[in-house]
Scaffold this motif. Structure first.
Motif, mmCIF file in Angstrom:
data_model
loop_
_atom_site.group_PDB
_atom_site.id
_atom_site.type_symbol
_atom_site.label_atom_id
_atom_site.label_comp_id
_atom_site.label_asym_id
_atom_site.label_seq_id
_atom_site.Cartn_x
_atom_site.Cartn_y
_atom_site.Cartn_z
ATOM 1 N N TYR A 22 0.616 -1.505 -0.310
ATOM 2 C CA TYR A 22 0.236 0.276 0.260
ATOM 3 C C TYR A 22 0.866 1.301 0.122
ATOM 4 O O TYR A 22 0.425 2.216 -0.066
ATOM 5 C CB TYR A 22 -0.899 -0.108 1.104
ATOM 6 N N LEU A 23 1.823 1.223 0.549
ATOM 7 C CA LEU A 23 2.597 2.115 0.636
ATOM 8 C C LEU A 23 4.092 2.124 -0.690
ATOM 9 O O LEU A 23 4.006 4.120 -0.956
ATOM 10 C CB LEU A 23 3.943 2.663 1.789
ATOM 11 N N LEU A 24 4.230 1.820 -1.097
ATOM 12 C CA LEU A 24 4.938 1.429 -2.106
ATOM 13 C C LEU A 24 4.388 1.549 -4.265
ATOM 14 O O LEU A 24 4.686 3.006 -4.631
ATOM 15 C CB LEU A 24 5.770 -0.032 -2.739
ATOM 16 N N TRP A 25 3.250 1.016 -3.696
ATOM 17 C CA TRP A 25 3.004 0.590 -4.962
ATOM 18 C C TRP A 25 1.891 1.880 -5.798
ATOM 19 O O TRP A 25 2.308 2.708 -6.652
ATOM 20 C CB TRP A 25 0.941 0.132 -4.629
ATOM 21 N N PRO A 26 1.710 2.453 -4.465
ATOM 22 C CA PRO A 26 1.040 4.247 -5.097
ATOM 23 C C PRO A 26 1.977 5.307 -5.969
ATOM 24 O O PRO A 26 1.775 6.195 -6.931
ATOM 25 C CB PRO A 26 0.155 4.710 -4.118
ATOM 26 N N VAL A 27 3.195 5.270 -5.633
ATOM 27 C CA VAL A 27 4.497 6.320 -5.233
ATOM 28 C C VAL A 27 4.881 6.047 -7.087
ATOM 29 O O VAL A 27 5.024 6.100 -7.485
ATOM 30 C CB VAL A 27 5.582 5.722 -4.201
ATOM 31 N N VAL A 68 7.627 -14.761 3.462
ATOM 32 C CA VAL A 68 6.853 -13.985 4.016
ATOM 33 C C VAL A 68 7.742 -12.447 3.950
ATOM 34 O O VAL A 68 6.959 -12.200 4.914
ATOM 35 C CB VAL A 68 6.217 -14.560 5.416
ATOM 36 N N MET A 69 8.012 -12.723 2.989
ATOM 37 C CA MET A 69 8.600 -10.908 2.245
ATOM 38 C C MET A 69 8.172 -10.585 1.311
ATOM 39 O O MET A 69 7.990 -11.276 0.255
ATOM 40 C CB MET A 69 10.366 -10.837 2.387
ATOM 41 N N LEU A 70 7.561 -9.480 1.186
ATOM 42 C CA LEU A 70 7.409 -8.945 -0.377
ATOM 43 C C LEU A 70 8.392 -9.443 -0.919
ATOM 44 O O LEU A 70 7.287 -8.799 -2.273
ATOM 45 C CB LEU A 70 7.559 -7.203 0.146
ATOM 46 N N ALA A 76 1.442 -11.778 -5.683
ATOM 47 C CA ALA A 76 -0.070 -12.280 -5.516
ATOM 48 C C ALA A 76 -0.899 -11.177 -5.383
ATOM 49 O O ALA A 76 -1.830 -10.952 -5.282
ATOM 50 C CB ALA A 76 -0.153 -12.826 -3.688
ATOM 51 N N LEU A 77 -0.111 -9.724 -5.001
ATOM 52 C CA LEU A 77 -0.752 -8.792 -4.601
ATOM 53 C C LEU A 77 -0.247 -8.336 -6.712
ATOM 54 O O LEU A 77 -1.819 -7.436 -6.721
ATOM 55 C CB LEU A 77 -0.012 -8.012 -4.108
ATOM 56 N N MET A 78 0.323 -8.591 -6.927
ATOM 57 C CA MET A 78 0.588 -7.833 -8.536
ATOM 58 C C MET A 78 -0.203 -8.317 -9.270
ATOM 59 O O MET A 78 -1.053 -7.996 -10.631
ATOM 60 C CB MET A 78 1.906 -7.627 -8.656
ATOM 61 N N TRP A 79 -0.538 -9.510 -9.042
ATOM 62 C CA TRP A 79 -2.216 -10.206 -10.228
ATOM 63 C C TRP A 79 -3.124 -9.139 -9.873
ATOM 64 O O TRP A 79 -3.903 -8.737 -10.739
ATOM 65 C CB TRP A 79 -2.589 -11.950 -9.784
ATOM 66 N N GLY A 80 -3.273 -8.610 -8.569
ATOM 67 C CA GLY A 80 -4.544 -8.103 -8.535
ATOM 68 C C GLY A 80 -4.326 -6.454 -9.203
ATOM 69 O O GLY A 80 -5.581 -6.226 -9.828
#
Length: 208
Positions: A22-27, A68-70, A76-80
């Motif tokens: 949430y912090l990195l992707w909008p930037v 368990v690391m970003l 998993a998040l970037m598919w969304g």
């Protein structure tokens, strides 16, 4: 993640990964724009298996945290993110329609809830690191897209029932509290089903 006897807070790793996203992707979107953002998300998905394997191979001190690391779970998040880019894209509409057919959705469901757990249990990291986690994320994204697009069918009506929606609203709270009453936390309610789930649910309602 500290190696302790109990696991009361260890499950918060997934929330930590989400918060970093949430912090990195909008930037990153602000820096590169929507079009380049799409290719960035695609590259993240494609490179995630390689990054996982390299991390496991060349950072032995971090092997216990590989899952368990970003940077090892970002697919998993970037598919969304990819799904969001394609959702209202006219050029992608035909492909989305085809992907949401029963010929794709049913195998994705079977894979996610039957085949994937079996392979993960049987082969562990040999399956999860190079392919398992990435395909799992793709299957989840496909089922989410199906449930949103086909909300009038039987499956969609179940997911949109008010009780299911309410549980979705408190799911974060439930996820945080459930570890105190399940698993190996050692609370007296751990082995008393369904009192353990009831206690977690009541705390989730109250904290929400």
């Amino acid at each position: 993640i500290p190696e302790t006897k109990d696991w009361w807070l260890g499950h918060s790793w997934s929330l930590c990964v989400e918060e970093q996203f949430y912090l990195l992707w909008p930037v990153l979107l602000a820096m590169f724009g929507t079009r380049r953002g799409f290719w960035l998300a695609l590259a993240a998905v494609a490179l995630s298996p390689v990054i996982r394997i390299l991390t496991f191979r060349f950072m032995p001190e971090m092997r216990g945290n590989t899952m368990v690391m970003l940077h090892t779970r970002m697919d998993a998040l970037m598919w969304g993110a990819l799904l969001a880019f394609l959702w209202r894209n006219n050029r992608a509409e035909l492909w989305i329609t085809r992907a949401l057919s029963p010929w794709c959705v049913v195998p994705a469901f079977v894979f996610l809830f039957a085949l994937n757990p079996f392979l993960a249990e049987s082969y562990g990291g040999r399956y999860a690191l190079p392919i398992g986690l990435s395909v799992e994320g793709a299957a989840v994204a496909l089922l989410v897209a199906f449930s949103v697009r086909q909300h009038h069918n039987f499956f969609g009506r179940i997911l949109n029932h008010r009780w299911v929606v309410h549980f979705g609203i408190i799911s974060y709270s439930f996820y945080l509290w459930q570890q105190l009453f399940t698993g190996t936390s050692g609370f007296w309610t751990t082995r008393i089903f369904p009192l353990n789930l009831l206690a977690a649910w009541l705390l989730a309602e109250a904290s929400h």
